[in-house]
Design an enzyme around this catalytic site. Structure first.
Site, PDB file in Angstrom:
ATOM      1  N   ARG A 108       0.887  -1.176   0.000  1.00 39.79           N
ATOM      2  CA  ARG A 108       0.000   0.000   0.000  1.00 39.79           C
ATOM      3  C   ARG A 108       0.912   1.209   0.000  1.00 39.79           C
ATOM      4  O   ARG A 108       1.689   1.406   0.935  1.00 39.79           O
ATOM      5  CB  ARG A 108      -0.907  -0.020   1.235  1.00 39.79           C
ATOM      6  CG  ARG A 108      -1.612   1.279   1.488  1.00 39.79           C
ATOM      7  CD  ARG A 108      -2.706   1.170   2.521  1.00 39.79           C
ATOM      8  NE  ARG A 108      -3.881   0.532   1.965  1.00 39.79           N
ATOM      9  CZ  ARG A 108      -5.092   0.571   2.526  1.00 39.79           C
ATOM     10  NH1 ARG A 108      -5.273   1.223   3.653  1.00 39.79           N
ATOM     11  NH2 ARG A 108      -6.114  -0.028   1.964  1.00 39.79           N
ATOM     12  N   HIS A 135      -7.379   0.467  -6.348  1.00 44.15           N
ATOM     13  CA  HIS A 135      -7.539  -0.384  -5.159  1.00 44.15           C
ATOM     14  C   HIS A 135      -8.186  -1.701  -5.637  1.00 44.15           C
ATOM     15  O   HIS A 135      -9.336  -1.985  -5.318  1.00 44.15           O
ATOM     16  CB  HIS A 135      -8.418   0.343  -4.132  1.00 44.15           C
ATOM     17  CG  HIS A 135      -8.346  -0.214  -2.747  1.00 44.15           C
ATOM     18  ND1 HIS A 135      -7.556  -1.300  -2.401  1.00 44.15           N
ATOM     19  CD2 HIS A 135      -8.988   0.154  -1.601  1.00 44.15           C
ATOM     20  CE1 HIS A 135      -7.712  -1.551  -1.109  1.00 44.15           C
ATOM     21  NE2 HIS A 135      -8.570  -0.699  -0.603  1.00 44.15           N
ATOM     22  N   GLN A 138      -9.920  -4.273  -3.221  1.00 44.02           N
ATOM     23  CA  GLN A 138     -11.221  -3.819  -2.732  1.00 44.02           C
ATOM     24  C   GLN A 138     -12.324  -4.225  -3.720  1.00 44.02           C
ATOM     25  O   GLN A 138     -13.394  -4.700  -3.322  1.00 44.02           O
ATOM     26  CB  GLN A 138     -11.186  -2.283  -2.573  1.00 44.02           C
ATOM     27  CG  GLN A 138     -12.488  -1.684  -2.106  1.00 44.02           C
ATOM     28  CD  GLN A 138     -12.844  -2.095  -0.690  1.00 44.02           C
ATOM     29  OE1 GLN A 138     -12.041  -1.966   0.210  1.00 44.02           O
ATOM     30  NE2 GLN A 138     -14.050  -2.622  -0.495  1.00 44.02           N
ATOM     31  N   ASP A 230     -17.375   6.377  -1.035  1.00 39.52           N
ATOM     32  CA  ASP A 230     -16.058   6.344  -0.397  1.00 39.52           C
ATOM     33  C   ASP A 230     -15.868   7.723   0.243  1.00 39.52           C
ATOM     34  O   ASP A 230     -16.608   8.662  -0.068  1.00 39.52           O
ATOM     35  CB  ASP A 230     -15.014   6.075  -1.505  1.00 39.52           C
ATOM     36  CG  ASP A 230     -13.575   6.004  -1.026  1.00 39.52           C
ATOM     37  OD1 ASP A 230     -13.351   5.919   0.196  1.00 39.52           O
ATOM     38  OD2 ASP A 230     -12.666   6.028  -1.887  1.00 39.52           O
ATOM     39  N   CYS A 268     -16.608   1.179   0.954  1.00 37.11           N
ATOM     40  CA  CYS A 268     -15.350   0.435   1.161  1.00 37.11           C
ATOM     41  C   CYS A 268     -14.835   0.588   2.584  1.00 37.11           C
ATOM     42  O   CYS A 268     -14.037  -0.225   3.027  1.00 37.11           O
ATOM     43  CB  CYS A 268     -14.304   0.894   0.151  1.00 37.11           C
ATOM     44  SG  CYS A 268     -14.004   2.671   0.193  1.00 37.11           S
ATOM     45  N   ARG A 296     -13.275  -8.967   1.999  1.00 41.54           N
ATOM     46  CA  ARG A 296     -11.870  -8.710   1.670  1.00 41.54           C
ATOM     47  C   ARG A 296     -11.065  -9.975   1.961  1.00 41.54           C
ATOM     48  O   ARG A 296     -10.170 -10.351   1.210  1.00 41.54           O
ATOM     49  CB  ARG A 296     -11.316  -7.545   2.512  1.00 41.54           C
ATOM     50  CG  ARG A 296     -11.897  -6.170   2.197  1.00 41.54           C
ATOM     51  CD  ARG A 296     -11.427  -5.635   0.861  1.00 41.54           C
ATOM     52  NE  ARG A 296      -9.988  -5.545   0.744  1.00 41.54           N
ATOM     53  CZ  ARG A 296      -9.235  -4.535   1.184  1.00 41.54           C
ATOM     54  NH1 ARG A 296      -9.809  -3.489   1.766  1.00 41.54           N
ATOM     55  NH2 ARG A 296      -7.917  -4.530   1.020  1.00 41.54           N
TER      56      ARG A 296
END
Ligand code: CP
Ligand code: NVA
Length: 309
Positions: A108, A135, A138, A230, A268, A296
């Site tokens: 990340r 992402h 996700q 988000d 998310c 996830r």
């Protein structure tokens, strides 16, 4: 280049590294792993995977660390500042070292180009766990959640409301591949970059999906089967809260945008209730949103098996 026996690409940097069959394959295997969570084989026994991060994370760290443990692998959590990535040591040399010691790296970071550079040099799989641009992990969890909820992905009308950055870009690209009908609604000036929209358009043509739709018109959400949002200020952005509140004030998921709570909503997480989504609508969708968070784990376990076995 592929280093696995599943004919998957070596790395997952963008959701567009996978084709529609591969996304389906990840999701199908994820459902099996989810069903047999405590009884499935230790597919990654003996492997050690690094998790390198320069930003905060709850779901990403937990789901990868737990997933690796459940698959019999070891994980090592490394903070980017501890190794001075790109400063104390070049991206190139770090990539060469990890190739000798690890079986894979989950990363990340801020700049997508730096992660892409590492993937090019490293001999081991590199998995993007969020950059400024994408992402992808996700989106695999999101699609698993959509599939469980509707029984299919194809032709589901998904509508993202918010900022046109990493999550919405991966959603738009993934939808073009997997056959969802994706609309991204943003305030003016916050649309996803043209290069990503062009890429999604090409992918939609290639996979025979609906073209992505990008608009500033919040009413485009009216016909959605499912909404998605988000945070308004992403990690690493220096936008002031006042400015974000002004820019995004008409782009909130609330009673009106959900047709009085009728349209289901994904998030998310983390959520800023009262900003991108009202508390009332968040709580109405809490079961779905926390299933999305749990997914996830299952989708990434499946992905890890495809990339590392
Ligand atoms: N959705 C997500 O990636 O959460 P974290 O930032 O907590 O990992
Ligand atoms: N767009 C958000 C996603 C968090 C999971 C961010 O980059 O902070």
């Amino acid at each position: 280049m592929s280093t696995n026996s599943h004919n998957f690409p070596k790395d997952l940097l963008s959701i567009s590294d996978l084709n529609s069959e591969q996304i389906e394959e990840v999701l199908d295997a994820a459902l099996t792993l989810k069903k047999n969570r405590h009884t499935h084989p230790k597919h990654l026994f003996g492997k050690t995977i690094g998790i390198l991060t320069s930003k905060p994370s709850l779901r990403t760290r937990l789901s990868f660390e737990i997933g690796l443990a459940e698959l019999g692998a070891n994980s090592i959590f490394i903070k980017e500042e501890e190794i001075g990535l790109g400063q104390r040591e070049s991206y190139e040399d770090v990539s060469r070292v990890i190739s000798r010691l690890l079986s894979g790296l989950i990363i990340r970071s801020h700049k997508h180009e730096n992660v892409a550079q590492m993937a090019q040099i490293a001999k081991i799989p590199i998995i993007n766990a969020l950059t400024n641009l994408e992402h992808p992990c996700q989106i695999l969890a999101d699609f698993l959640t959509v599939k469980e909820y509707f029984g299919q992905l194809k032709d589901i009308k998904i509508c993202f409301i918010g900022d046109g950055n990493n999550v919405s870009i991966s959603l738009m690209l993934g939808s073009a591949i997997a056959g969802l009908n994706c609309t991204v609604i943003t305030p003016p000036g916050h649309e996803p970059p043209k290069s990503s929209v062009d890429k999604a358009t090409q992918l939609a043509k290639h996979f025979g999906s609906q073209m992505p739709s990008i608009t500033n018109d919040i009413q485009a959400a009216d016909s959605a089967n499912i909404l998605y949002t988000d945070v308004w200020i992403s990690m690493g952005q220096d936008t002031s809260k006042d400015k974000a509140l002004r820019t995004f004030e008409n782009y909130q998921i609330n009673n009106q945008t959900t047709r009085n709570g009728e349209i289901p909503v994904l998030h998310c997480l983390p959520a800023h209730k009262g900003e991108e989504i009202t508390e009332e609508i968040f709580e109405k969708n809490a079961d779905l949103i926390f299933t999305q968070a749990e997914n996830r784990l299952h989708s990434q376990k499946s992905l890890l098996v495809k990339l590392l076995c």
